[in-house]
Design a protein around this motif. Structure first.
Motif, short mmCIF file in Angstrom:
data_model
loop_
_atom_site.label_atom_id
_atom_site.label_comp_id
_atom_site.label_asym_id
_atom_site.label_seq_id
_atom_site.Cartn_x
_atom_site.Cartn_y
_atom_site.Cartn_z
N ASP A 88 -0.64 -4.03 -4.00
CA ASP A 88 -1.13 -3.47 -5.18
C ASP A 88 -2.07 -2.58 -5.09
O ASP A 88 -3.11 -2.68 -4.47
CB ASP A 88 -1.89 -5.01 -5.94
CG ASP A 88 -2.14 -4.66 -7.26
OD1 ASP A 88 -2.56 -3.58 -7.80
OD2 ASP A 88 -2.60 -5.59 -7.73
N GLU A 89 -1.78 -1.17 -5.64
CA GLU A 89 -2.44 0.00 -5.39
C GLU A 89 -3.64 -0.11 -6.43
O GLU A 89 -4.56 0.62 -6.34
CB GLU A 89 -1.73 0.98 -5.48
CG GLU A 89 -0.79 1.31 -4.55
CD GLU A 89 0.11 2.83 -4.55
OE1 GLU A 89 -0.15 3.44 -5.43
OE2 GLU A 89 0.99 2.82 -3.72
N GLU A 90 -3.68 -0.89 -7.28
CA GLU A 90 -4.81 -0.53 -8.30
C GLU A 90 -5.74 -1.95 -8.43
O GLU A 90 -6.92 -1.54 -8.68
CB GLU A 90 -4.22 -1.03 -9.79
CG GLU A 90 -3.07 0.25 -10.06
CD GLU A 90 -2.32 0.27 -11.45
OE1 GLU A 90 -2.80 -0.72 -12.28
OE2 GLU A 90 -1.61 0.82 -11.42
N ARG A 91 -5.58 -3.11 -7.79
CA ARG A 91 -6.54 -4.06 -7.71
C ARG A 91 -6.88 -4.31 -6.31
O ARG A 91 -6.16 -4.73 -5.60
CB ARG A 91 -5.90 -5.43 -8.34
CG ARG A 91 -5.87 -5.29 -9.74
CD ARG A 91 -5.05 -6.39 -10.47
NE ARG A 91 -5.71 -7.59 -10.11
CZ ARG A 91 -4.72 -8.82 -9.95
NH1 ARG A 91 -3.71 -8.90 -10.51
NH2 ARG A 91 -5.19 -10.03 -9.21
N PRO A 92 -8.08 -4.03 -5.85
CA PRO A 92 -8.63 -3.96 -4.47
C PRO A 92 -8.67 -5.56 -4.18
O PRO A 92 -9.08 -6.57 -4.82
CB PRO A 92 -9.71 -3.24 -4.22
CG PRO A 92 -10.21 -3.00 -5.46
CD PRO A 92 -8.98 -3.22 -6.70
N PRO A 149 -4.25 5.74 -4.74
CA PRO A 149 -5.64 6.04 -5.34
C PRO A 149 -6.74 5.42 -4.20
O PRO A 149 -6.76 4.43 -3.70
CB PRO A 149 -5.56 5.22 -6.32
CG PRO A 149 -4.32 4.67 -6.77
CD PRO A 149 -3.41 5.03 -5.46
N ARG A 150 -8.04 6.40 -4.49
CA ARG A 150 -9.05 5.76 -3.59
C ARG A 150 -10.45 5.52 -4.76
O ARG A 150 -11.65 5.25 -4.26
CB ARG A 150 -9.75 6.92 -3.07
CG ARG A 150 -8.72 7.48 -1.72
CD ARG A 150 -8.56 6.30 -0.84
NE ARG A 150 -7.85 6.86 0.37
CZ ARG A 150 -6.43 6.94 0.74
NH1 ARG A 150 -5.56 6.56 -0.21
NH2 ARG A 150 -5.99 7.15 1.92
N THR A 151 -9.99 5.32 -5.92
CA THR A 151 -11.02 4.72 -6.98
C THR A 151 -10.05 3.69 -7.75
O THR A 151 -8.94 3.75 -8.00
CB THR A 151 -11.55 5.85 -7.67
OG1 THR A 151 -10.52 6.42 -8.40
CG2 THR A 151 -12.14 6.67 -6.81
N VAL A 152 -10.88 2.85 -8.42
CA VAL A 152 -10.25 1.74 -9.21
C VAL A 152 -9.97 2.53 -10.53
O VAL A 152 -11.26 3.11 -11.18
CB VAL A 152 -11.20 0.45 -9.43
CG1 VAL A 152 -10.55 -0.50 -10.34
CG2 VAL A 152 -11.35 0.06 -7.78
N GLY A 199 -11.10 -2.64 -12.91
CA GLY A 199 -12.27 -3.63 -12.71
C GLY A 199 -11.94 -4.95 -12.17
O GLY A 199 -12.61 -5.74 -12.18
N THR A 200 -10.64 -5.16 -12.09
CA THR A 200 -10.51 -6.64 -11.54
C THR A 200 -10.02 -6.80 -10.11
O THR A 200 -9.62 -5.62 -9.54
CB THR A 200 -9.19 -7.49 -12.33
OG1 THR A 200 -7.89 -6.46 -11.96
CG2 THR A 200 -9.37 -7.20 -13.65
N HIS A 201 -10.28 -7.77 -9.35
CA HIS A 201 -10.02 -7.54 -7.82
C HIS A 201 -9.37 -8.87 -7.51
O HIS A 201 -9.30 -10.00 -8.29
CB HIS A 201 -11.49 -7.74 -7.09
CG HIS A 201 -12.21 -6.47 -7.46
ND1 HIS A 201 -13.20 -6.48 -8.73
CD2 HIS A 201 -12.37 -5.48 -6.85
CE1 HIS A 201 -13.38 -5.18 -8.63
NE2 HIS A 201 -13.26 -4.73 -7.59
N HIS A 202 -8.56 -8.92 -6.45
CA HIS A 202 -8.04 -10.18 -5.73
C HIS A 202 -9.01 -10.84 -5.22
O HIS A 202 -10.14 -10.44 -4.72
CB HIS A 202 -7.05 -9.50 -4.75
CG HIS A 202 -5.69 -8.80 -5.21
ND1 HIS A 202 -4.81 -9.59 -5.87
CD2 HIS A 202 -5.42 -7.69 -5.37
CE1 HIS A 202 -3.89 -8.85 -6.22
NE2 HIS A 202 -4.32 -7.47 -5.80
#
Length: 124
Positions: free
Chosen positions: A77-81, A112-115, A120-123
């Motif tokens: 998942d590249e979008e939710r860190p 990406p290096r930013t959300v 704004g959601t995270h695992h």
């Protein structure tokens, strides 16, 4: 801690060696979301029995460096860190935490290096 920053990008299925430094007298309990690890050594010495085996959290009971072999799952998942942090709430609040994403192998340099705004959601 900048919640929009991605501190690390790792390829799915990778195992990385992380070195965690403890340089003060505070208690630190290091936790990694979405990954498991084994403690390789503490200050270059074999870890005691109670620290061995698969973990997602380790108490940094001694000054110096604890080396971990961190295994990252195949969930991409590249979008939710995911997060890594000290489990002591006061330390989290003071910024002892970071974020990483798990990406397809070969995508590390392009991820990406930013959300993303509104992401704004995270695992957990």
């Amino acid at each position: 801690m900048d919640m929009n920053r991605i501190d690390q990008v790792v390829p799915a299925g990778a195992t990385e060696i992380w070195e965690i430094e403890r340089g003060d007298e505070w208690v630190h309990v290091f936790h990694v979301h979405g990954a498991t690890f084994q403690v390789l050594d503490v200050n270059g010495q074999e870890p005691p029995e109670f620290v061995r085996g698969p973990k997602d959290t380790v108490y940094l009971y001694e000054f110096g460096t604890t080396r971990l072999a961190v295994r990252f799952d195949d969930h991409v998942d590249e979008e939710r860190p995911y997060m890594y942090h000290c489990h002591v709430l006061r330390h989290e609040d003071e910024g002892m935490m970071g974020q990483f994403t798990v990406v397809e192998p070969g995508r590390v340099d392009r991820a990406p290096r930013t959300v993303a705004a509104g992401g704004g959601t995270h695992h957990h």
